[in-house]
Design an enzyme around this catalytic site. Structure first.
Site, mmCIF file in Angstrom:
data_model
loop_
_atom_site.group_PDB
_atom_site.id
_atom_site.type_symbol
_atom_site.label_atom_id
_atom_site.label_comp_id
_atom_site.label_asym_id
_atom_site.label_seq_id
_atom_site.Cartn_x
_atom_site.Cartn_y
_atom_site.Cartn_z
ATOM 1 N N GLU A 93 0.833 -1.199 0.000
ATOM 2 C CA GLU A 93 0.000 0.000 0.000
ATOM 3 C C GLU A 93 0.873 1.257 0.000
ATOM 4 O OE1 GLU A 93 -3.889 -1.744 2.357
ATOM 5 O OE2 GLU A 93 -2.389 -0.707 3.537
ATOM 6 N N CYS A 106 3.390 8.615 0.869
ATOM 7 C CA CYS A 106 3.988 7.698 1.839
ATOM 8 C C CYS A 106 4.214 6.361 1.121
ATOM 9 C CB CYS A 106 3.020 7.557 3.011
ATOM 10 S SG CYS A 106 3.642 6.527 4.307
ATOM 11 N N CYS A 113 6.864 -6.454 7.631
ATOM 12 C CA CYS A 113 8.015 -5.871 8.316
ATOM 13 C C CYS A 113 8.464 -6.831 9.411
ATOM 14 C CB CYS A 113 7.647 -4.525 8.928
ATOM 15 S SG CYS A 113 9.060 -3.689 9.683
ATOM 16 N N CYS A 117 7.348 -3.864 15.907
ATOM 17 C CA CYS A 117 6.917 -2.809 16.843
ATOM 18 C C CYS A 117 5.507 -3.166 17.319
ATOM 19 C CB CYS A 117 6.928 -1.447 16.164
ATOM 20 S SG CYS A 117 8.554 -1.005 15.530
ATOM 21 N N CYS A 120 2.113 -1.463 15.952
ATOM 22 C CA CYS A 120 2.012 -1.266 14.503
ATOM 23 C C CYS A 120 1.275 -2.425 13.847
ATOM 24 C CB CYS A 120 3.419 -1.140 13.928
ATOM 25 S SG CYS A 120 3.462 -1.155 12.139
ATOM 26 N N CYS A 343 -0.962 6.589 10.114
ATOM 27 C CA CYS A 343 0.328 6.078 10.546
ATOM 28 C C CYS A 343 0.173 4.781 11.346
ATOM 29 C CB CYS A 343 0.964 7.155 11.413
ATOM 30 S SG CYS A 343 2.641 6.818 11.799
#
Ligand code: SF4
Length: 352
Positions: A93, A106, A113, A117, A120, A343
């Site tokens: 995305e 962005c 990933c 974290c 996230c 975010c």
């Protein structure tokens, strides 16, 4: 030589070297690079600046990949989220954020990933694979092409996307070589010509790679900090167990900044975890005289994760403490939250 090369993966120098290998004068590299990256050419047969014989030779050995959005969602606030299906069926995305006449894109650097974290959503996918330079550059070109098709007029293609931030899916510095190649392509004078002022790389804190980045390119740096003590930061961001604040802060302090440029410090405010007055003071002490600006990001709550956003008074107190200590800080509105484009919300179902 029968190998099929994706020309979109090549920097200008690599393009020149490749052309020589297939007996096309390397002097044609700039013109081919311009056609692909500035004019969005995706068909070697349509390259107007190349003789028919050279086009035929090139088509035997090379392709030009392109990304086409498989889904486009527009938020109430004008934020646009693009989903792309890659050749192997994986999904990524990108998010276009309008700010007046200007647009910030962005960009994603990986499918999923590995950094884990805890706050996230992308992390919940785990790491799937790195994106190629062509897939990184392709996001920018696809969004420019989408904007051109809306009928909006701009004098150059790059004016459809004014700023690039590598804050989408993935940790860009964990896909270092492909990141550097894509930056060389995106920043080339013969292409879209993004200047150092217009590009920001955001990292969760891979300290050695921050030093490499400062040596290899000139771009803005954003650090996802989110806590000012090792215990809290390690509990939120496993990367801190490998590169703690004693390793991270010197890497930030030595990062080469352009004139009047500062490091962007991202700090997600999580209720009861990192939002107390003591946390604010610790953050001010940690940053000290680092040339920086702090973006305070009230947490975007999601049903999948057990974190909450502090109330307004807590956020205001936090900001005031930073301000009192001389640290520039801003509370950032969440953009595109209604389409999960805000975010930390990028996560695509269907990757596996
Ligand atoms: S915040 Fe960034 S580095 Fe951390 S898991 Fe999410 S995408 Fe990866």
């Amino acid at each position: 030589m029968n190998v099929e090369i994706d020309l979109k993966n090549l920097t200008l120098d690599e393009m020149a070297a490749f052309l020589e290998q297939v007996a096309i004068p390397s002097s044609r590299a700039a013109s081919i690079f311009r056609e692909i990256h500035l004019h969005g050419c995706t068909d070697i047969g349509e390259m107007s600046g190349l003789k028919a014989a050279f086009r035929a030779t090139l088509a035997q050995h090379a392709i030009i990949s392109s990304l086409v959005p498989s889904e486009v969602e527009v938020s109430e606030d004008g934020t646009i989220k693009f989903a792309f299906t890659l050749d192997d069926g994986k999904l990524i995305e990108s998010v276009l954020i309008p700010q007046g006449e200007r647009h910030t894109l962005c960009v994603s650097s990986q499918v999923g990933c590995a950094m884990a974290c805890r706050f996230c959503l992308t992390a919940t996918m785990g790491f799937v694979r790195n994106l190629t330079p062509a897939e990184i550059v392709g996001q920018v070109q696809a969004v420019i092409s989408y904007m051109q098709d809306t009928g909006v007029q701009r004098s150059t293609p790059r004016e459809f996307v004014n700023n690039l931030v590598f804050m989408g899916m993935g940790e860009p510095l964990a896909n270092y070589d492909n990141l550097i190649t894509s930056l060389q392509i995106l920043m080339a004078e013969e292409g879209l010509e993004f200047t150092e002022r217009l590009v920001t790389i955001s990292t969760c804190g891979l300290a050695p790679r921050i030093i490499d980045l400062g040596r290899d390119v000139r771009v803005n740096l954003a650090i996802s900090l989110h806590a000012a003590d090792d215990e809290t930061r390690s509990s939120l961001m496993p990367v801190n167990k490998t590169y703690n604040l004693d390793q991270l802060m010197p890497a930030l302090r030595t990062y080469p900044l352009g004139k009047k440029r500062v490091i962007l410090v991202e700090y997600i405010l999580l209720k009861g975890i990192n939002d107390s007055p003591d946390d604010a003071q610790r953050l001010a002490d940690l940053l000290g005289d680092l040339p920086c600006r702090v973006n305070l990001l009230p947490y975007n709550e999601s049903p999948q994760l057990d974190f909450h956003c502090p109330d307004e008074a807590t956020i205001e107190t936090f900001k005031k403490i930073l301000y009192g200590a001389g640290v520039r800080s801003f509370v950032r509105d969440s953009r595109g939250a209604d389409i999960s484009a805000a975010c930390g919300q990028l996560a695509v179902k269907g990757n596996g």
